[in-house]
Design an enzyme around this catalytic site. Sequence first.
Site, PDB file in Angstrom:
ATOM      1  N   TYR A 109       2.904   9.886 -11.455  1.00  0.00           N
ATOM      2  CA  TYR A 109       2.016   9.110 -10.589  1.00  0.00           C
ATOM      3  C   TYR A 109       1.138   8.168 -11.420  1.00  0.00           C
ATOM      4  CZ  TYR A 109      -1.380   8.044  -6.919  1.00  0.00           C
ATOM      5  OH  TYR A 109      -2.187   7.389  -6.002  1.00  0.00           O
TER       6      TYR A 109
ATOM      7  N   ASN B 147       0.806  -1.221   0.000  1.00  0.00           N
ATOM      8  CA  ASN B 147       0.000   0.000   0.000  1.00  0.00           C
ATOM      9  C   ASN B 147       0.836   1.267   0.000  1.00  0.00           C
ATOM     10  OD1 ASN B 147      -2.422   1.796   0.996  1.00  0.00           O
ATOM     11  ND2 ASN B 147      -0.841   1.972   2.581  1.00  0.00           N
TER      12      ASN B 147
ATOM     13  N   SER C 118      -4.412   2.724  -8.413  1.00  0.00           N
ATOM     14  CA  SER C 118      -5.167   3.989  -8.356  1.00  0.00           C
ATOM     15  C   SER C 118      -6.064   4.124  -9.578  1.00  0.00           C
ATOM     16  CB  SER C 118      -4.193   5.172  -8.336  1.00  0.00           C
ATOM     17  OG  SER C 118      -4.891   6.392  -8.450  1.00  0.00           O
TER      18      SER C 118
HETATM   19  P1  NAI Z   1      -0.929   8.173   2.978  1.00  0.00           P
HETATM   20  O1  NAI Z   1       0.076   9.192   2.631  1.00  0.00           O
HETATM   21  O2  NAI Z   1      -1.693   8.279   4.238  1.00  0.00           O
HETATM   22  O3  NAI Z   1      -0.285   6.703   2.959  1.00  0.00           O
HETATM   23  C1  NAI Z   1       0.891   6.346   2.291  1.00  0.00           C
HETATM   24  C2  NAI Z   1       1.806   5.706   3.324  1.00  0.00           C
HETATM   25  O4  NAI Z   1       2.948   5.187   2.642  1.00  0.00           O
HETATM   26  C3  NAI Z   1       2.312   6.748   4.336  1.00  0.00           C
HETATM   27  O5  NAI Z   1       2.137   6.248   5.653  1.00  0.00           O
HETATM   28  C4  NAI Z   1       3.778   6.896   3.986  1.00  0.00           C
HETATM   29  O6  NAI Z   1       4.587   7.225   5.087  1.00  0.00           O
HETATM   30  C5  NAI Z   1       4.086   5.502   3.424  1.00  0.00           C
HETATM   31  N1  NAI Z   1       5.276   5.503   2.585  1.00  0.00           N
HETATM   32  C6  NAI Z   1       5.579   6.344   1.581  1.00  0.00           C
HETATM   33  N2  NAI Z   1       6.795   6.073   1.083  1.00  0.00           N
HETATM   34  C7  NAI Z   1       7.274   5.014   1.786  1.00  0.00           C
HETATM   35  C8  NAI Z   1       8.487   4.279   1.745  1.00  0.00           C
HETATM   36  N3  NAI Z   1       9.452   4.566   0.874  1.00  0.00           N
HETATM   37  N4  NAI Z   1       8.649   3.250   2.616  1.00  0.00           N
HETATM   38  C9  NAI Z   1       7.682   2.945   3.509  1.00  0.00           C
HETATM   39  N5  NAI Z   1       6.515   3.613   3.603  1.00  0.00           N
HETATM   40  C10 NAI Z   1       6.318   4.637   2.751  1.00  0.00           C
HETATM   41  O7  NAI Z   1      -1.929   8.114   1.741  1.00  0.00           O
HETATM   42  P2  NAI Z   1      -3.043   7.053   1.315  1.00  0.00           P
HETATM   43  O8  NAI Z   1      -4.018   7.813   0.551  1.00  0.00           O
HETATM   44  O9  NAI Z   1      -3.484   6.235   2.438  1.00  0.00           O
HETATM   45  O10 NAI Z   1      -2.225   6.163   0.275  1.00  0.00           O
HETATM   46  C11 NAI Z   1      -2.164   4.744   0.332  1.00  0.00           C
HETATM   47  C12 NAI Z   1      -2.074   4.206  -1.078  1.00  0.00           C
HETATM   48  O11 NAI Z   1      -3.292   4.489  -1.763  1.00  0.00           O
HETATM   49  C13 NAI Z   1      -0.945   4.832  -1.913  1.00  0.00           C
HETATM   50  O12 NAI Z   1      -0.327   3.823  -2.678  1.00  0.00           O
HETATM   51  C14 NAI Z   1      -1.703   5.800  -2.808  1.00  0.00           C
HETATM   52  O13 NAI Z   1      -1.031   6.056  -4.003  1.00  0.00           O
HETATM   53  C15 NAI Z   1      -3.004   5.042  -3.022  1.00  0.00           C
HETATM   54  N6  NAI Z   1      -4.113   5.869  -3.467  1.00  0.00           N
HETATM   55  C16 NAI Z   1      -4.670   6.812  -2.640  1.00  0.00           C
HETATM   56  C17 NAI Z   1      -5.738   7.578  -3.082  1.00  0.00           C
HETATM   57  C18 NAI Z   1      -6.410   8.589  -2.218  1.00  0.00           C
HETATM   58  O14 NAI Z   1      -7.275   9.322  -2.723  1.00  0.00           O
HETATM   59  N7  NAI Z   1      -6.085   8.717  -0.951  1.00  0.00           N
HETATM   60  C19 NAI Z   1      -6.273   7.427  -4.450  1.00  0.00           C
HETATM   61  C20 NAI Z   1      -5.627   6.414  -5.210  1.00  0.00           C
HETATM   62  C21 NAI Z   1      -4.584   5.664  -4.733  1.00  0.00           C
END
Ligand code: NAI
Length: 259
Positions: A164, A92, A151
């Site tokens: 992205y 994720n 996504s």
């Molecule tokens: P978020 O920013 O809360 O979660 C992403 C998490 O990944 C964060 O906790 C961050 O610290 C962690 N992360 C980032 N780079 C990292 C690394 N190199 N190593 C370990 N951890 C790392 O955002 P969200 O929205 O919960 O995102 C989760 C997934 O959902 C992502 O892959 C995002 O692209 C995808 N997504 C989110 C959407 C939204 O509207 N929120 C829409 C479409 C996809």
Amino acid sequence: MSRFNDVIAVVTGAGSGIGEQTAIQLAHEGARVVLVGRTRSKLERVADNINGSVTEPVAAVFPADVTKEADVQQLGMFIKQEYGDLHVVVNNAGSSGKSSILDMEAAEWDRIQETNVKSVFLISKVLGPVMIEASEAAEQLENRAIVNVASLSGHKAGAKIPHYSSSKAAVINFTKSLALEFAPYGIRVNSVSPGFAETPLTAEGLKNKRFEEAIQRNTALSRVGKPEEIASVIAFAASREASYMTGSDLLVDGGWLIK
Ligand code: NAI
């Protein structure tokens, strides 16, 4: 019976948003969950929340940068030593940013591709063999699944997110390749493609009223999603209920793509 009783699960990016809600849901349904992310304090907050509501601790934290092979290798060793088994992996962790192609620095392109795509490759390469070994020992009788978070942007172009959207299209197709490769071992691999959900990733954009209104206008359900509405679909894909599904992408976008 809970869907994830006796299940060992890894969730990356579990310190916030969709990953946090997924970890909570899997744990509440019986799984022992390893929370992976870069910031220990964020992971501990989620683990304390989960462990505070059960008699024996079920959530463990493992700080790691999933773009770094050495970190991922250490995670693999931790899982083998601590659990000796692995049923579910949710890839994720992800990141986003906004820039036109003409203005984008190559380093920013690399950051997004590494966080969103290379991480999924590294986790599959390292944790895949742990799952395969366990699956063969259990004669493929147990449910094992990988769920990659892609996504809506992997399905359509978006303004100023070429890095992205291309990274998420790659996740969707990588998922299909991995599904083919892991099917003989009884491991299913699917992706879930969220539309807009309210998380730290989208918080800045959603402060802009016009952006939020545009989402409402463009979404059949006329609203932004909640992280738990994505987590529930990830949990479905990870569960035995989805036992005949592999190589699929589940779009959870409130009806954006049909409008
Ligand atoms: P978020 O920013 O809360 O979660 C992403 C998490 O990944 C964060 O906790 C961050 O610290 C962690 N992360 C980032 N780079 C990292 C690394 N190199 N190593 C370990 N951890 C790392 O955002 P969200 O929205 O919960 O995102 C989760 C997934 O959902 C992502 O892959 C995002 O692209 C995808 N997504 C989110 C959407 C939204 O509207 N929120 C829409 C479409 C996809």
